[in-house]
Design a protein around this motif. Structure first.
Motif, PDB file in Angstrom:
ATOM      1  N   PRO A 183       0.693  -1.272   0.109  1.00 23.68           N
ATOM      2  CA  PRO A 183      -0.095  -0.033   0.005  1.00 23.68           C
ATOM      3  C   PRO A 183       0.761   1.327  -0.161  1.00 23.68           C
ATOM      4  N   GLY A 184       0.219   2.356  -0.386  1.00 24.86           N
ATOM      5  CA  GLY A 184       0.866   3.712  -0.494  1.00 24.86           C
ATOM      6  C   GLY A 184       1.869   4.029  -1.618  1.00 24.86           C
ATOM      7  N   ALA A 185       2.422   5.214  -1.332  1.00 28.76           N
ATOM      8  CA  ALA A 185       3.515   5.591  -2.337  1.00 28.76           C
ATOM      9  C   ALA A 185       4.911   5.198  -1.884  1.00 28.76           C
ATOM     10  N   HIS A 186       4.970   4.020  -1.645  1.00 33.25           N
ATOM     11  CA  HIS A 186       6.221   3.347  -1.435  1.00 33.25           C
ATOM     12  C   HIS A 186       7.161   3.749  -2.710  1.00 33.25           C
ATOM     13  N   VAL A 187       8.509   3.804  -2.745  1.00 34.96           N
ATOM     14  CA  VAL A 187       9.238   4.317  -3.848  1.00 34.96           C
ATOM     15  C   VAL A 187       9.357   3.118  -4.714  1.00 34.96           C
ATOM     16  N   ALA A 205      -0.418   3.494 -18.966  1.00 38.24           N
ATOM     17  CA  ALA A 205      -0.025   3.156 -17.767  1.00 38.24           C
ATOM     18  C   ALA A 205      -0.670   3.791 -16.544  1.00 38.24           C
ATOM     19  N   LEU A 206      -0.938   5.189 -16.566  1.00 40.37           N
ATOM     20  CA  LEU A 206      -1.816   5.804 -15.344  1.00 40.37           C
ATOM     21  C   LEU A 206      -3.071   5.149 -15.224  1.00 40.37           C
ATOM     22  N   ALA A 207      -3.692   4.618 -16.345  1.00 40.18           N
ATOM     23  CA  ALA A 207      -4.949   3.931 -16.106  1.00 40.18           C
ATOM     24  C   ALA A 207      -4.725   2.558 -15.549  1.00 40.18           C
ATOM     25  N   TRP A 208      -3.614   1.943 -15.852  1.00 39.57           N
ATOM     26  CA  TRP A 208      -3.180   0.676 -15.356  1.00 39.57           C
ATOM     27  C   TRP A 208      -3.078   1.079 -13.704  1.00 39.57           C
ATOM     28  N   ALA A 209      -2.356   1.930 -13.255  1.00 38.67           N
ATOM     29  CA  ALA A 209      -1.993   2.140 -11.906  1.00 38.67           C
ATOM     30  C   ALA A 209      -3.265   2.556 -11.298  1.00 38.67           C
ATOM     31  N   ILE A 351       9.818   9.506 -14.318  1.00 36.97           N
ATOM     32  CA  ILE A 351       9.497   9.568 -12.876  1.00 36.97           C
ATOM     33  C   ILE A 351       8.581  10.889 -12.607  1.00 36.97           C
ATOM     34  N   PRO A 352       8.887  12.050 -13.134  1.00 36.06           N
ATOM     35  CA  PRO A 352       7.634  13.185 -12.619  1.00 36.06           C
ATOM     36  C   PRO A 352       6.221  12.689 -12.975  1.00 36.06           C
ATOM     37  N   SER A 353       5.921  11.899 -13.881  1.00 33.02           N
ATOM     38  CA  SER A 353       4.590  11.578 -14.177  1.00 33.02           C
ATOM     39  C   SER A 353       4.334  10.505 -12.952  1.00 33.02           C
ATOM     40  N   ALA A 354       5.030   9.619 -12.671  1.00 30.73           N
ATOM     41  CA  ALA A 354       4.621   8.819 -11.645  1.00 30.73           C
ATOM     42  C   ALA A 354       4.732   9.562 -10.224  1.00 30.73           C
ATOM     43  N   GLU A 355       5.408  10.347 -10.069  1.00 28.68           N
ATOM     44  CA  GLU A 355       5.286  11.167  -8.710  1.00 28.68           C
ATOM     45  C   GLU A 355       3.941  12.123  -8.690  1.00 28.68           C
ATOM     46  N   ARG A 356       3.620  12.358  -9.703  1.00 30.85           N
ATOM     47  CA  ARG A 356       2.232  13.531  -9.840  1.00 30.85           C
ATOM     48  C   ARG A 356       1.199  12.376  -9.413  1.00 30.85           C
ATOM     49  N   SER A 360      -1.346  13.158  -6.418  1.00 31.33           N
ATOM     50  CA  SER A 360      -2.755  13.412  -6.586  1.00 31.33           C
ATOM     51  C   SER A 360      -3.846  12.607  -6.004  1.00 31.33           C
ATOM     52  N   ARG A 361      -3.150  11.345  -5.487  1.00 26.69           N
ATOM     53  CA  ARG A 361      -3.981  10.470  -4.811  1.00 26.69           C
ATOM     54  C   ARG A 361      -3.866  10.732  -3.240  1.00 26.69           C
ATOM     55  N   GLY A 362      -2.939  11.754  -2.831  1.00 32.26           N
ATOM     56  CA  GLY A 362      -2.553  11.889  -1.501  1.00 32.26           C
ATOM     57  C   GLY A 362      -1.933  10.672  -0.712  1.00 32.26           C
TER      58      GLY A 362
END
Length: 366
Positions: A183-187, A205-209, A351-356, A360-362
């Motif tokens: 869970p979470g935004a682990h690296v 990829a973002l839809a997948w995530a 990486i910037p897109s993955a971080e955003r 955005s999900r908090g």
């Protein structure tokens, strides 16, 4: 492009046994818990004289890193100071640390964190001669970081129910409530998404995530907990780093060891593309002892010394195929180790897109 053949199980199993011996481990002990490195793994090294104590910041804990630094000191006479900063603490603290208090070298477990420090002008490029033994796939093209070991992030399934899967099958499994993911935004999650962005394109990829991380299945804890959930039937598939499974198989916890033997890493019949990532080191800009940092980096990246760090944590030494280094009995669980492009050195643009996405999900970084 023709896919590389998977590494054969028999090769990996044979290779891994002697690595545990190299690291002073036995198959019955968790290699990550070893606190002494074998003196035979350290190559002779001529350091500049005199060199002050080298300050190191590390993500991984002292029982893992201290033996590496002790072996370096034994080989060179140069002392070290270690500070452990978990999660994203290194990335957060370094820009706010004055010159006199900065480390000389950082040891981190993911390309994403190293690239973040590079983008913030926190790293100093190391001379090309220092990282000459590191494959281009596993180091920064500009010389700001280099891998000392590598791993793969892939899928585990129950061995008796396994089927051939692709990453694009996971949204359907998640929708059914049968996917386990940390869970979470682990690296590790953030870096995996960057890898998928380069493979699938940003929109897909973002839809997948979104499907993966919106899944109703939630198992608190890290990759070991996800593996346990697959083994006991709470999930059909989990996303994990290979070395967690390796340590579970080699450890003294009987429940974890038995659970690890019930799962399969990868696919039963066909290769599964897996993300290759690194544990890496970097020299720090404006450090108080740049000569010492370079001396330590040179020693750690020497192929003769790579196993001192990699073997106890069950990662692959960066140069292991060329050196024919063993990787330990614990890895006999793997049917295939099949990392595929994009490599660690190629992730920076995604990486910037993955971080955003995670921002955005908090989601809270770990």
């Amino acid at each position: 492009m023709k896919k590389p053949l998977p590494l054969h199980l028999a090769l990996i199993s044979a290779l891994v046994c002697s690595a545990l011996l190299l690291a002073g481990c036995s198959p019955g002990n968790d290699p990550a818990e070893q606190t002494e490195a074998s003196p035979d793994t350290s190559a002779e090294f001529a350091a500049p004289e005199p060199v002050a104590s080298v300050r190191v910041w590390s993500y991984r804990p002292e029982p893992v890193v201290a033996p590496v630094l002790a072996a370096f000191t034994a080989a060179t006479g140069i002392t070290t100071e270690l500070e452990v900063l978990r999660g994203d603490a290194v990335v957060e603290a370094l820009p706010n640390t004055s010159a006199g208090d900065r480390p000389d070298l950082v040891l981190l477990v993911d390309t994403l964190r190293l690239e973040t420090l590079k983008a913030g002008d926190q790293l100093s490029a190391m001379p090309a001669s220092i990282s000459a033994a590191v494959d281009e796939r596993f180091k920064d093209p500009d010389g700001h970081w280099a891998g000392i070991s590598w791993r793969v992030r892939g899928l585990v399934q129950r061995a008796d129910e396994a089927q051939d899967l692709d990453w694009t099958d996971l949204p359907e499994i998640a929708e059914a409530g049968r996917l386990c993911v940390r869970p979470g935004a682990h690296v590790y999650n953030r870096s995996l998404l960057a890898w998928q962005i380069l493979r699938l394109g940003e929109e897909e990829a973002l839809a997948w995530a979104e499907a993966i991380h919106g899944a109703p299945t939630r198992v608190d804890g890290g990759d070991r907990d996800q593996i346990m959930a697959v083994a006991d039937g709470r999930c059909d598939v989990a996303i994990v780093n290979h070395y967690y499974l390796a340590r579970m198989r080699a450890g003294n916890d009987e429940a974890m060891s038995e659970a690890a033997k019930r799962v399969l890493f990868g696919n039963p019949d066909q290769p599964l593309a897996m993300q290759a990532n690194i544990s890496g080191i970097a020299l720090v800009s404006d450090s108080p002892n740049p000569d010492g940092g370079r001396a330590l980096a040179t020693w750690m990246l020497d192929p003769a010394n790579q196993g001192v760090y990699a073997n106890p944590v069950a990662e692959f030494p960066i140069s292991w195929p060329e050196l024919n280094l063993a990787l330990g009995e614990a890895l006999e669980a793997f049917e295939a180790v099949y990392p595929q492009r994009p490599w660690a050195a190629e992730l920076a643009s995604a990486i910037p897109s993955a971080e955003r996405f995670f921002g955005s999900r908090g989601a809270v970084a770990e």
